[in-house]
Design an enzyme around this catalytic site. Sequence first.
Site, PDB file in Angstrom:
ATOM      1  CB  CYS A   1      71.971  81.675  76.251  1.00  0.00           C
ATOM      2  SG  CYS A   1      73.498  82.013  75.327  1.00  0.00           S
TER       3      CYS A   1
ATOM      4  CB  CYS B   1      76.872  76.613  77.339  1.00  0.00           C
ATOM      5  SG  CYS B   1      78.036  77.720  77.142  1.00  0.00           S
TER       6      CYS B   1
ATOM      7  CB  CYS C   1      79.189  85.370  78.807  1.00  0.00           C
ATOM      8  SG  CYS C   1      79.634  83.952  77.492  1.00  0.00           S
TER       9      CYS C   1
ATOM     10  CD  GLN D   1      90.269  74.956  65.770  1.00  0.00           C
ATOM     11  OE1 GLN D   1      89.506  75.218  65.975  1.00  0.00           O
ATOM     12  NE2 GLN D   1      90.679  74.056  64.628  1.00  0.00           N
TER      13      GLN D   1
ATOM     14  CE1 TYR E   1      88.627  72.234  51.656  1.00  0.00           C
ATOM     15  CE2 TYR E   1      90.120  70.122  52.288  1.00  0.00           C
ATOM     16  CZ  TYR E   1      89.103  70.927  51.297  1.00  0.00           C
ATOM     17  OH  TYR E   1      88.624  70.227  50.227  1.00  0.00           O
TER      18      TYR E   1
ATOM     19  CD  GLU F   1      91.560  78.792  53.797  1.00  0.00           C
ATOM     20  OE1 GLU F   1      90.506  79.231  53.768  1.00  0.00           O
ATOM     21  OE2 GLU F   1      91.748  77.775  54.165  1.00  0.00           O
TER      22      GLU F   1
ATOM     23  CB  CYS G   1      84.923  70.879  63.064  1.00  0.00           C
ATOM     24  SG  CYS G   1      84.325  71.555  61.518  1.00  0.00           S
TER      25      CYS G   1
END
Length: 470
Positions: A84, A87, A179, A302, A331, A352, A428
Amino acid sequence: MKNYKKNRQVVSNLLIEDFASEGKCIGKLEGAVVFVEGNVAPGDVVDVEILSFKKKKFYEARVIKTHSLSDKRTEPFCEYFGTCGGCKWQHIGYKEQLQFKWQQVSDHLHRIAKVPLPEIEPIFPSEKTTFYRNKLEYTFSNLRWFTNEEIAKGVELERNALGFHIPKRFDRILDIEKCFLQPDPSNDIRNQLRTFALSKGFRFYDQKHNVGFVRNVIIRTANTGDVMVIVQFAEPNQEDIDVTMAFVAETFPQITSLQYIINTKGNDSYYDQTAILYAGKPYIEEQMEGLTFRVGPKSFYQTNSDQAYELYKIARDFAQLTGNEHVYDLYTGTGTIANFVARQAKAVIGVEYVPEAIEDAKINSAINGIENTRFYAGDMKNVLNEEFVAQNGHPDVVITDPPRAGMDEPVVRTLLNMEPTKIVYVSCNSATQARDLAWLDEKYTVQRVRPVDMFPHTHHVENVVVLERK
């Protein structure tokens, strides 16, 4: 060097020296950098196969054999690690993960921005390193990805799956039993729904040919205990849809918002589709410092609620609001930051691109009794002009939280023309943030920098910077 390209030769005993961007690691080969992805850590000694190279400056490679392991490693906790793609840093100790993320921010700001910087503050860690996400999407598929261990058993295996896309294979889905990303009842909902679909003989979706019945399931959880489940179907078979939704509702009475979508398009995106409410409310609610935020099926929020609160507190602290400031929140999304800082400001103006998000922002102000916010929808570089400033007041503080691509240059130019006293930049992607800081250096100096870890066991990192007018 040419034979590396032609024959994809093996390099033996390569020392992995450091982390690189996008979760990769690097070694050195005859003065060139080798980018290695997968189950590898700084300090490992490995054999790699060269997959590609570019102008003799760097190589792409994959590990084919490991000779010795780094002391930075730890034991992965998930059985799907390495298959996967969710992570990728489970094998790295969390302390080392944080150090690299801090270093990544530092490198980007120093190498790309090339502006005077204060000492970068310690990264804010995540208290939860598992079960921290509030949203996951799982895909039904008739093309299950089989691991080498499963193939080695030599028995006939179920070809239908409900789980995650295999990296770089849009059509293959890894079937998931447990998960570690989302808290209960996420795993149980997924597993029970898969079992039910199999028992009914429903056709799992075929990604290659765009046929099938059950297609996708989105699960959203909230810190209030609310749970939203959205099931996507690829065929308008209402009888089977009703049977499926009734099963989910009866099996999981804790679901507070149960919805479905009939999506016959060639992709799973549902933002242009109609979500039909089957049971409960059309939204769930998150709470943050006494504020309530409604989250609909298409709302952005978030995905790490606890760390979002810490991130917003840092942004508010950097802004140093006294109650007299006009604040622009660029934003703004669903207005989470705008509403979060509104009590400490005279007025907050949010902008936005997505009209639906702006409607959510207005609702979030209304349900919290916040009356000093205004929200506008439109392309930032078109909305943010002299007429807009004249209508809404000159900003004393601008908070900007752009997507990964950063701010468009015309937006930066407008900020320079507006000359707010402070700019709080939440990012980010510290690489594009650094590019924008270089543009803003014309009139602003960086005063504080604080990285925040939102996504443990990944290479992603948020960063907050405050700039003051020179």
